[in-house]
Design a protein around this motif. Structure first.
Motif, PDB file in Angstrom:
ATOM      1  N   MET A  96       0.138  -7.711   7.256  1.00  0.00           N
ATOM      2  CA  MET A  96      -1.309  -7.719   7.556  1.00  0.00           C
ATOM      3  C   MET A  96      -1.928  -6.325   7.402  1.00  0.00           C
ATOM      4  SD  MET A  96      -2.933  -9.651  10.784  1.00  0.00           S
ATOM      5  CE  MET A  96      -4.642 -10.053  10.944  1.00  0.00           C
ATOM      6  N   ILE A  97      -1.091  -5.287   7.619  1.00  0.00           N
ATOM      7  CA  ILE A  97      -1.594  -3.921   7.504  1.00  0.00           C
ATOM      8  C   ILE A  97      -2.058  -3.634   6.086  1.00  0.00           C
ATOM      9  CG2 ILE A  97       0.638  -2.801   6.980  1.00  0.00           C
ATOM     10  CD1 ILE A  97      -2.010  -1.445   9.405  1.00  0.00           C
ATOM     11  N   HIS A  98      -1.533  -4.401   5.124  1.00  0.00           N
ATOM     12  CA  HIS A  98      -1.949  -4.248   3.726  1.00  0.00           C
ATOM     13  C   HIS A  98      -3.463  -4.475   3.584  1.00  0.00           C
ATOM     14  CE1 HIS A  98      -2.192  -4.818  -0.601  1.00  0.00           C
ATOM     15  NE2 HIS A  98      -2.734  -6.005  -0.395  1.00  0.00           N
ATOM     16  N   GLU A  99      -4.021  -5.371   4.406  1.00  0.00           N
ATOM     17  CA  GLU A  99      -5.468  -5.635   4.331  1.00  0.00           C
ATOM     18  C   GLU A  99      -6.267  -4.373   4.653  1.00  0.00           C
ATOM     19  OE1 GLU A  99      -6.058  -8.163   2.932  1.00  0.00           O
ATOM     20  OE2 GLU A  99      -4.566  -9.661   3.449  1.00  0.00           O
ATOM     21  N   PHE A 100      -5.683  -3.518   5.497  1.00  0.00           N
ATOM     22  CA  PHE A 100      -6.365  -2.275   5.843  1.00  0.00           C
ATOM     23  C   PHE A 100      -6.136  -1.200   4.774  1.00  0.00           C
ATOM     24  CE2 PHE A 100      -6.131   1.950   7.860  1.00  0.00           C
ATOM     25  CZ  PHE A 100      -7.445   2.064   8.272  1.00  0.00           C
ATOM     26  N   THR A 101      -4.893  -1.032   4.361  1.00  0.00           N
ATOM     27  CA  THR A 101      -4.567   0.099   3.479  1.00  0.00           C
ATOM     28  C   THR A 101      -5.048  -0.088   2.045  1.00  0.00           C
ATOM     29  OG1 THR A 101      -2.388  -0.866   3.073  1.00  0.00           O
ATOM     30  CG2 THR A 101      -2.540   0.786   4.824  1.00  0.00           C
ATOM     31  N   LYS A 102      -5.228  -1.332   1.616  1.00  0.00           N
ATOM     32  CA  LYS A 102      -5.592  -1.530   0.202  1.00  0.00           C
ATOM     33  C   LYS A 102      -6.935  -0.894  -0.149  1.00  0.00           C
ATOM     34  CE  LYS A 102      -7.931  -6.037   0.456  1.00  0.00           C
ATOM     35  NZ  LYS A 102      -7.993  -6.440   1.854  1.00  0.00           N
ATOM     36  N   GLY A 103      -7.857  -0.860   0.815  1.00  0.00           N
ATOM     37  CA  GLY A 103      -9.180  -0.301   0.535  1.00  0.00           C
ATOM     38  C   GLY A 103      -9.184   1.216   0.411  1.00  0.00           C
ATOM     39  N   LEU A 104      -8.141   1.845   0.951  1.00  0.00           N
ATOM     40  CA  LEU A 104      -8.108   3.306   0.938  1.00  0.00           C
ATOM     41  C   LEU A 104      -7.820   3.855  -0.455  1.00  0.00           C
ATOM     42  CD1 LEU A 104      -6.117   3.948   4.240  1.00  0.00           C
ATOM     43  CD2 LEU A 104      -8.582   3.761   3.926  1.00  0.00           C
ATOM     44  N   PHE A 105      -6.882   3.226  -1.171  1.00  0.00           N
ATOM     45  CA  PHE A 105      -6.539   3.752  -2.488  1.00  0.00           C
ATOM     46  C   PHE A 105      -6.469   2.660  -3.556  1.00  0.00           C
ATOM     47  CE2 PHE A 105      -3.411   4.867  -5.737  1.00  0.00           C
ATOM     48  CZ  PHE A 105      -4.027   5.992  -6.264  1.00  0.00           C
ATOM     49  N   LYS A 106      -5.560   1.697  -3.374  1.00  0.00           N
ATOM     50  CA  LYS A 106      -5.268   0.736  -4.449  1.00  0.00           C
ATOM     51  C   LYS A 106      -6.507  -0.065  -4.857  1.00  0.00           C
ATOM     52  CE  LYS A 106      -2.561  -3.025  -4.445  1.00  0.00           C
ATOM     53  NZ  LYS A 106      -1.412  -3.857  -4.076  1.00  0.00           N
ATOM     54  N   GLU A 107      -7.343  -0.432  -3.896  1.00  0.00           N
ATOM     55  CA  GLU A 107      -8.569  -1.165  -4.212  1.00  0.00           C
ATOM     56  C   GLU A 107      -9.768  -0.388  -3.682  1.00  0.00           C
ATOM     57  OE1 GLU A 107      -8.491  -5.340  -3.183  1.00  0.00           O
ATOM     58  OE2 GLU A 107      -6.373  -5.485  -3.677  1.00  0.00           O
ATOM     59  N   ASN A 108      -9.715   0.932  -3.827  1.00  0.00           N
ATOM     60  CA  ASN A 108     -10.829   1.747  -3.317  1.00  0.00           C
ATOM     61  C   ASN A 108     -12.152   1.245  -3.901  1.00  0.00           C
ATOM     62  OD1 ASN A 108     -12.790   4.188  -3.559  1.00  0.00           O
ATOM     63  ND2 ASN A 108     -11.344   4.748  -1.968  1.00  0.00           N
ATOM     64  N   PRO A 109     -13.141   0.960  -3.027  1.00  0.00           N
ATOM     65  CA  PRO A 109     -14.371   0.330  -3.520  1.00  0.00           C
ATOM     66  C   PRO A 109     -15.110   1.145  -4.586  1.00  0.00           C
ATOM     67  CG  PRO A 109     -14.489   0.724  -1.142  1.00  0.00           C
ATOM     68  CD  PRO A 109     -13.137   1.154  -1.585  1.00  0.00           C
ATOM     69  N   ILE A 110     -15.079   2.457  -4.490  1.00  0.00           N
ATOM     70  CA  ILE A 110     -15.840   3.267  -5.454  1.00  0.00           C
ATOM     71  C   ILE A 110     -15.004   3.587  -6.691  1.00  0.00           C
ATOM     72  CG2 ILE A 110     -16.894   5.529  -5.844  1.00  0.00           C
ATOM     73  CD1 ILE A 110     -18.072   5.409  -3.125  1.00  0.00           C
ATOM     74  N   PHE A 111     -13.797   4.091  -6.493  1.00  0.00           N
ATOM     75  CA  PHE A 111     -13.033   4.602  -7.635  1.00  0.00           C
ATOM     76  C   PHE A 111     -12.277   3.514  -8.396  1.00  0.00           C
ATOM     77  CE2 PHE A 111     -12.913   8.617  -4.969  1.00  0.00           C
ATOM     78  CZ  PHE A 111     -13.990   9.156  -5.641  1.00  0.00           C
TER      79      PHE A 111
END
Lengths: 198, 220
Positions: free
Chosen positions: B1-16
């Motif tokens: 479940m922690i993947h839901e939090f960490t994915k937005g930081l780098f792997k699916e970063n909203p801007i980059f």
């Protein structure tokens, strides 16, 4: 689609809208008085700062007069010295910037010379037009309006100042035109009795 | 479940990586303080809208889900705007119209439509926090580069005798003004996106990784 299902769909959407409206109404009821108080404080602070910069120790700001025959100048506040002598005016101006109307406060001597100005409420772009909120931005206009006209185009400015407004030319033009109109009106106003004001 | 939090930081970063919400990101990233304010606003709205969309996903009819999401998002944006005007007037003046424009930030509607209306409350909260923090960190990075090189300053919140502005010797006297303008925003964004793509590609090339791991955002 059957009418009952349309009613259900519309009803659910209406319910969501109603709940949202009630919540926003409550938030507005709590924040509105604070916002009005903030605006009044900001205006009082602006008037005090500009009166201080008139160069007359203890200068007082008088009662506001509404200017009805101008689309740029909204309100005039007479400034008087401690002996009651007229020092000049503070005008509330509206300029048109990149993000819509910009509210300005500007202090003039009766000759029309600008001695101080402040950007108040505005929706200019952060980092570009918003730079007009900095006190040093207005320095390019200070001292003009009587013998020298207020600069209203980039070509009227020295090279260093022209560079400083790069990227926010529309904001500059909006501010400059409002200040120039204010200067013209300040010359017409005859004293603390505010001829031309109502 | 922690993947839901960490994915937005780098792997699916909203801007980059996902490249959503670029307009406000480019517009407000002229000063670090704007990035902080905008980031806080987006995290609050994203969290609120994800929570409500997840809770109401079985109640909201499929045919009117987008208008319903917009009502929820617009309500949270209005709350942020009013609260900022009342209790943080200087930040509200600084961000100007971009607070209201959070309502059209594609990240917010994108997460409601692509994630919150299909997942549990807990996952939606973690997704909102991860995406919101990822957006804020990306915005901070862009704003930091643009302000340092474009103005020679770092602007933070003023407190006490500190006026909030740190001047960088050498750069503050002769900054590269173009970095602070729209052109500079595009250049900085382009180079940072290229960096993130390269890092994603490198990760995808590692043994045990799939191509989708590296380009998760594009796949999402």
């Amino acid at each position: 689609m059957k009418i009952p299902s349309l009613v259900v769909i519309g009803g659910k959407l209406a319910l969501i809208c109603t709940v949202a409206a009630v919540i926003l109404g409550l938030v507005n009821a709590v924040t509105a008085p604070v916002i009005v108080e903030n605006q009044a404080k900001a205006l009082a602070r602006g008037l005090a700062v500009i009166a201080d910069q008139s160069g007359v120790p203890g200068a007082q700001v008088g009662e506001a007069s509404t200017i009805s025959d101008s689309t740029v100048v909204q309100t005039a506040y007479p400034i008087t010295g401690t002996d009651g002598a007229a020092v000049g005016f503070i005008l509330q101006l509206v300029g048109v910037g990149y993000g819509g109307d910009m509210q300005l406060l500007a202090g003039y001597y009766p000759t029309g010379e600008l001695f101080s100005a402040q950007m108040m409420e505005n929706q200019e772009t952060p980092g570009l037009g918003k730079k007009a909120e900095a006190p040093e931005y207005m320095e390019m206009f200070i001292g003009s309006g009587a013998d020298a006209p207020i600069p209203t185009s980039k070509s009227d400015l020295p090279a260093g100042q022209a560079d400083a407004i790069t990227g926010a030319t529309i904001t500059f033009i909006g501010v400059a035109r409002a200040l120039a109109d204010g200067s013209g009106l300040a010359r017409e106003l005859e004293g603390p009795a505010t001829g031309g004001a109502q | 479940m922690i993947h839901e939090f960490t994915k937005g930081l780098f792997k699916e970063n909203p801007i980059f990586v996902i490249a959503l919400g670029l307009c406000p990101a480019l517009a407000v990233s002229t000063q670090v303080v704007n990035a902080l304010g905008m980031g806080a606003g987006v995290i609050f709205v994203l969290l609120g809208s994800n929570i409500f969309v997840s809770l109401l996903k079985d109640f909201i009819p499929e045919k009117v889900r987008i208008p319903a999401y917009i009502v929820i998002i617009a309500s949270f944006v209005t709350i942020v705007d009013l609260v900022m005007q009342a209790y943080a007037p200087s930040l509200s003046r600084s961000l100007g119209v971009f607070v209201q424009l959070i309502v059209v930030n594609c990240i917010i509607l994108g997460r409601a439509e692509a994630f919150a209306n299909k997942n549990t409350l807990g996952s939606s909260v973690l997704d909102a926090l991860g995406m919101g923090i990822g957006f804020t960190l990306a915005l901070l990075l862009i704003a930091f580069i643009r302000e340092v090189f474009g103005a020679g300053t770092i602007t933070l919140f003023a407190f006490g005798s500190f006026d909030g502005v740190i001047e960088i010797p050498g750069l503050s006297e002769s900054p590269a003004r173009v970095i602070g303008l729209a052109t500079g925003a595009m250049l900085v964004m382009g180079y940072l996106q290229a960096l993130f793509n390269w890092m994603g590609t490198r990760r995808a090339g590692k043994p045990g990784s799939t191509a989708q791991d590296g380009a998760g955002g594009a796949a999402a």
